[in-house]
Design an enzyme around this catalytic site. Structure first.
Site, short mmCIF file in Angstrom:
data_model
loop_
_atom_site.label_atom_id
_atom_site.label_comp_id
_atom_site.label_asym_id
_atom_site.label_seq_id
_atom_site.Cartn_x
_atom_site.Cartn_y
_atom_site.Cartn_z
N TYR A 33 3.78 1.73 -15.96
CA TYR A 33 3.18 1.86 -17.22
C TYR A 33 1.68 1.63 -16.16
CZ TYR A 33 2.24 -2.55 -14.45
OH TYR A 33 1.96 -3.69 -13.27
N LYS A 147 5.96 1.48 -10.51
CA LYS A 147 5.15 1.20 -10.80
C LYS A 147 6.31 0.60 -12.68
CE LYS A 147 0.56 -0.33 -12.01
NZ LYS A 147 0.23 -1.46 -11.53
N GLU A 179 2.85 -7.92 -0.37
CA GLU A 179 2.06 -7.71 -1.49
C GLU A 179 1.84 -8.91 -2.25
OE1 GLU A 179 2.36 -4.45 -4.30
OE2 GLU A 179 4.06 -4.89 -4.34
N LEU A 204 3.79 -1.25 -4.30
CA LEU A 204 3.11 -0.59 -4.75
C LEU A 204 1.98 -0.48 -4.02
CD1 LEU A 204 3.13 0.78 -8.38
CD2 LEU A 204 1.40 -0.62 -8.30
#
Length: 290
Positions: A33, A147, A179, A204
């Site tokens: 996505y 992702k 993250e 990411l």
């Protein structure tokens, strides 16, 4: 009328959009996505999002269901049909539909769905006042640079953080911050260096992160791409996070430790202003926009 969404080749009212129960995105999270921010009816950093979209799909050997130019047209049309001035465009591509089996058959037709979400992105209370972030062990799989729609780890951690009174959570692995649950983590050192992890499989590669790094370079701000520990973050002069839907958001407390004086710092304020100025500026004529 409700939203107009895009589902399997057509723009339809959201109530008429349907996917098979055998879609592998539903059964296995076998899907990728992207989320692109919209401000003033215009998409922000969309080229970077589409680059990452294509890279994530390629990493999972899922074919792009339509050409990239068509994806941009779909995004732009959704913005127009939903009269979206501020919010996000969400896109998801699954491997396709097949009877449930870990081993997927070759030649599946990928499914593309997309929709808009109207929401306030700029000048939010969190951006003005800052947020507190919790710390938690990173329990996700090893390819976090892709992702995918497999977000249960982040869902559980974010929900627990909210229940404990935090605005978000920073995940920790091997004694280092990886993250945020849906964001990139930054700190600012006492001598004014902006620090964030380099891109790798453990986090990411954020599109807003990429834009902020570019702004640091263009404005002569000192930048270090390196890991940092929770203790270094808690002792930093400033901290902030970035994402497509939160832009540059100050972090004023990490766990039970208040950062500096508990107020958003001057470097964070500079980067907020630089980012909004760039986001509201002119768009390249070559890019499809609503």
């Amino acid at each position: 009328m409700g939203r107009v969404v895009y589902c399997k080749g057509a723009f339809v009212p959201e109530g008429d959009a349907h996917l098979s129960i055998f879609d592998r995105g539903f059964l296995f999270g076998d899907a990728v996505y992207e989320v692109t921010a919209v401000l003033g009816g215009q998409m922000i950093d969309n080229d970077a999002h589409l680059d990452r979209f294509e890279r994530s799909l390629a990493a999972l050997a899922i074919p792009l269901p339509v050409p990239r130019a068509e994806i941009e047209r779909i995004q732009a049309e959704l913005i127009v049909q939903n009269n979206l001035a501020e919010g996000t465009v969400y896109m998801q591509v699954s491997r396709g539909e097949a009877d449930r089996d870990f081993l997927y058959p070759e030649g599946l037709s990928a499914n593309l769905v997309a929709f808009t979400q109207a929401r306030k992105l700029a000048d939010t209370p969190s951006q003005k006042n800052g947020i507190a972030v919790d710390l938690a062990a990173d329990l996700r799989w090893q390819r976090r640079d892709i992702k995918t729609a497999m977000l249960l780890g982040q869902v559980l951690l974010k929900h627990q953080a909210r229940a404990n009174g935090f605005g978000d959570v920073w995940m920790v692995e091997d004694g280092l911050v990886t993250e945020g649950s849906s964001s990139t983590a930054f700190i600012v050192t006492a001598d004014g260096r902006v620090v964030t992890r380099p891109n790798s499989h453990v986090a990411l590669p954020g599109c807003t992160r990429k834009a902020v790094l570019r702004l640091c370079d263009s404005h002569g701000l000192r930048l270090e791409e390196r890991p940092f520990s929770p203790a270094e973050a808690q002792g930093a002069a400033e901290a902030f996070l970035t994402s497509a839907s939160s832009f540059v958001t100050p972090v004023i407390r990490i766990g039970d430790v208040t950062i500096a004086d508990g107020k958003p710092g001057p470097m964070t304020r500079q980067l907020q202003a630089y980012y909004l100025e760039a986001a509201r500026g002119p768009r390249p004529a070559s890019t499809c926009r609503a």
